[in-house]
Structures are given as structure tokens and as C-alpha cells.
Design an enzyme around this catalytic site. Structure first.
Site, PDB file in Angstrom:
ATOM      1  N   THR A 159     -50.236 -33.840 -11.255  1.00  0.00           N
ATOM      2  CA  THR A 159     -51.684 -33.376 -11.567  1.00  0.00           C
ATOM      3  C   THR A 159     -52.064 -34.353 -12.405  1.00  0.00           C
ATOM      4  OG1 THR A 159     -50.980 -31.148 -11.132  1.00  0.00           O
ATOM      5  CG2 THR A 159     -52.873 -31.697 -12.391  1.00  0.00           C
ATOM      6  N   ARG A 187     -51.477 -20.607  -2.064  1.00  0.00           N
ATOM      7  CA  ARG A 187     -51.180 -20.469  -3.335  1.00  0.00           C
ATOM      8  C   ARG A 187     -52.233 -21.396  -4.260  1.00  0.00           C
ATOM      9  NH1 ARG A 187     -49.960 -24.373  -7.638  1.00  0.00           N
ATOM     10  NH2 ARG A 187     -48.684 -23.297  -9.185  1.00  0.00           N
ATOM     11  N   VAL A 188     -52.676 -20.608  -5.226  1.00  0.00           N
ATOM     12  CA  VAL A 188     -53.536 -21.186  -6.123  1.00  0.00           C
ATOM     13  C   VAL A 188     -53.089 -21.329  -7.579  1.00  0.00           C
ATOM     14  CG1 VAL A 188     -55.674 -21.250  -7.441  1.00  0.00           C
ATOM     15  CG2 VAL A 188     -55.503 -20.919  -4.981  1.00  0.00           C
ATOM     16  N   GLY A 189     -52.933 -22.678  -8.175  1.00  0.00           N
ATOM     17  CA  GLY A 189     -52.207 -22.670  -9.531  1.00  0.00           C
ATOM     18  C   GLY A 189     -53.295 -22.424 -10.648  1.00  0.00           C
ATOM     19  N   THR A 210     -50.859 -29.381 -17.435  1.00  0.00           N
ATOM     20  CA  THR A 210     -50.110 -29.842 -16.262  1.00  0.00           C
ATOM     21  C   THR A 210     -48.736 -29.241 -16.471  1.00  0.00           C
ATOM     22  OG1 THR A 210     -49.124 -31.743 -14.956  1.00  0.00           O
ATOM     23  CG2 THR A 210     -49.680 -32.195 -17.225  1.00  0.00           C
ATOM     24  N   GLY A 211     -48.176 -28.878 -15.179  1.00  0.00           N
ATOM     25  CA  GLY A 211     -46.678 -28.231 -15.051  1.00  0.00           C
ATOM     26  C   GLY A 211     -46.997 -26.934 -14.372  1.00  0.00           C
TER      27      GLY A 211
HETATM   28  N1  ASP Z   1     -50.484 -27.169 -12.599  1.00  0.00           N
HETATM   29  C1  ASP Z   1     -50.220 -27.587 -11.286  1.00  0.00           C
HETATM   30  C2  ASP Z   1     -50.259 -26.256 -10.486  1.00  0.00           C
HETATM   31  O1  ASP Z   1     -49.217 -25.426 -10.770  1.00  0.00           O
HETATM   32  C3  ASP Z   1     -49.072 -28.500 -11.162  1.00  0.00           C
HETATM   33  C4  ASP Z   1     -48.889 -29.692 -11.936  1.00  0.00           C
HETATM   34  O2  ASP Z   1     -49.648 -29.633 -13.023  1.00  0.00           O
HETATM   35  O3  ASP Z   1     -47.768 -30.351 -11.909  1.00  0.00           O
HETATM   36  O4  ASP Z   1     -50.754 -26.297  -9.658  1.00  0.00           O
END
Ligand code: ASP
Length: 282
Positions: A159, A187-189, A210-211
């Protein structure tokens, strides 16, 4: 002399992966920083959007072109922006055909009565307001097809995001992502959720995460971190505590970048990896 010290941080995601193309990812993040920092004189919001817009075109990173694929083999993109003066927010979720989701998010912030538009309605809004659309196939890369075949469902990574403070002392944050590999379609993060994946308040700081997005949402992590800053906790401690809570309370992992109300910069991760770059008037 500038009234306030300008500062900016850009990241390319806290994805867990074997070492390999770290140098290329770092170079991509650096290009994003250059694109954003060159616009800092136009304000923090313009700078962070310019940085993330550039990163949406970096095929190694999980945003725009090169975003990861969902369980239908399609790209669905999330993005968000926030400015810390009036607490303006714009975000889009699960869009498939918007050339630069972060620019659509900015349009929502500046011109829509809403803060978050999703899927087909967001695309229709883009079409009706002259925001550039794209054939969804341009976002799909061979690299991500191979990753989807090899990776476990739910793997996150890469991300992109940016936080900045401009010379008027205004803060802003922008984030863009394809989410996680093999996510359920729809799906929404955390990335388009203000307070989870991003937050900015001129009185405290701007944060981008991010994560594992589900963990960030459950902890309202970006808002929690800004609240810690407002209460006077040192930024590095606050970032460490927030990531510890992500791990201990949700079994999540990731990273975050911060610029505080005084222009202090922090970048932390507990995934073992997060390319980032910063610039400041110092
Ligand atoms: N945080 C993002 C999500 O869950 C993914 C990422 O940052 O790698 O959509």
C-alpha cells in the site's frame, strides 16, 4: 524565512516478503517523495496527492497499476485523503475503473457532501465529474498474477501513502491501495476509512497506516495515534504503542508514518519491512 518548517514522509507499504526487490521499491518510493515534495509550496494536500498519484503508477507497489488481485482475479482499489485544518475527508472504496483513485478521493473531499463513495456509485460520480476513468485491465500486472497464485489469501503489502506539513502549518494525508491478495470481492480495508487507515488534525499530527487492515479498523488506529499525540505523548512512543496494540490486541502487523504538528517525522513498522523516504526544510 518560512513561518513553519515543511516536512513530508512517503511509504511504499509494510508488506512481508522475501528480500529481493527492496532497492527497486525504495527507488519507487523516492520518486513518489520527489513528486510530492516538489509541490509542497502548493500546500500539504496537493503535495500528498501528487506523491500518491505518482506511486499509483509504480507497478511494484500495491496501488493503481500493479495493485493486488481479489478472489475473482480483479483489481478493486481503495483510497483516502484528509486535511487537518477543517478535518475534510474524501475517500473511495472498491473502484475498478478509476485511473487515479487518490484524485477521485480528493474530488470527493472538495466537491461532494459525502466522505466515502464505493464501487459503481463512485465510478459514476467520477464519470459525471470529469475524473479520469480507465480500462480495468491496465491495473493488472503479471507480477500480481504470479503473486496471487503463490500467496496465501489475506497477504497484505505495498500500500502507498504520504503525510505532509506545509509552510503554513497545515497537515494532510493521502493513501491508496489494492488491499490484500485474494481478498473477497467487495472487501474494503482500512485505507479508505478515516480514523483507521489515515487521519490528520493540524493540532496534533497526520498519520497513514499500512498492514493488516482489519486490525487497523478494529482499533481505529490512526485516530488513536493522533489522540495520543494531542495528549502530549512523544511521537515515537505513540507510534510504538499503537503498533504494539495492533500486534497484541488483533494479532496484526504493519507500519505507519507520521508528521506531527511541529513537523517531527516518524516511520515505524513491525513487519520487518517498509520502504519510506522523507524530506523537510531541515
Ligand atoms: N492496509 C491495507 C488493507 O488492509 C493493506 C496494506 O497496507 O498492505 O487494505
Amino acid at each position: 524565512m518560512a513561518e513553519h518548517k515543511a516536512a513530508m514522509v512517503v511509504h511504499g507499504g509494510a508488506g512481508r516478503r522475501p528480500v529481493g526487490d527492496d532497492g527497486e521499491r525504495q527507488a519507487a518510493v523516492r520518486r513518489g517523495l520527489d513528486a510530492g515534495w516538489s509541490r509542497i509550496g502548493e500546500g500539504a494536500l496537493t503535495a500528498v496527492v501528487a506523491a500518491v498519484c505518482r506511486l499509483e503508477d509504480e507497478p511494484l507497489l500495491n496501488a493503481g497499476i500493479g495493485a493486488c488481485l481479489n478472489d475473482e482475479g480483479a483489481v478493486e482499489l481503495d483510497a483516502g485523503v484528509m486535511e487537518g485544518t477543517a478535518l475534510g475527508v474524501g475517500a473511495v472504496a472498491a473502484v475498478r475503473d478509476v485511473r487515479h483513485p487518490v484524485e477521485l478521493a480528493r474530488h470527493v473531499l472538495e466537491h461532494s457532501p459525502h466522505v466515502l463513495l464505493a464501487a459503481g456509485g463512485a465510478s459514476r460520480y467520477a464519470r459525471e465529474h470529469g475524473v479520469e476513468l480507465a480500462d480495468p485491465s491496465i491495473f493488472v500486472t503479471e507480477h500480481r498474477r504470479a503473486a496471487a497464485a503463490a500467496a496465501a489469501a489475506g497477504d497484505a503489502g505495498d500500500t502507498v501513502g504520504a503525510v505532509a506539513r506545509d509552510r503554513s502549518g497545515r497537515l494532510a494525508v493521502a493513501v491508496s491501495t489494492g488491499g490484500v491478495t485474494a481478498k473477497t470481492a467487495g472487501r474494503v480495508g482500512d485505507s479508505p476509512i478515516a480514523g483507521a487507515g489515515f487521519y490528520a488534525d493540524d493540532s496534533a499530527g497526520a498519520v497513514c497506516t499500512t498492514g493488516t487492515g482489519e486490525g487497523f479498523i478494529r482499533l481505529c488506529l490512526a485516530y488513536d495515534l493522533v489522540t495520543r499525540l494531542r495528549a502530549g505523548q512523544p511521537a515515537r512512543d505513540a507510534a510504538g504503542d499503537a503498533l504494539a496494540a495492533l500486534r497484541d490486541r488483533t494479532d496484526g502487523w504493519g507500519g505507519l508514518i507520521v508528521v506531527t504538528a511541529t513537523g517531527e517525522i516518524v516511520a515505524e513498522q513491525n513487519s520487518g519491512h517498509m520502504p519510506w523516504a522523507s524530506a523537510s526544510d531541515d
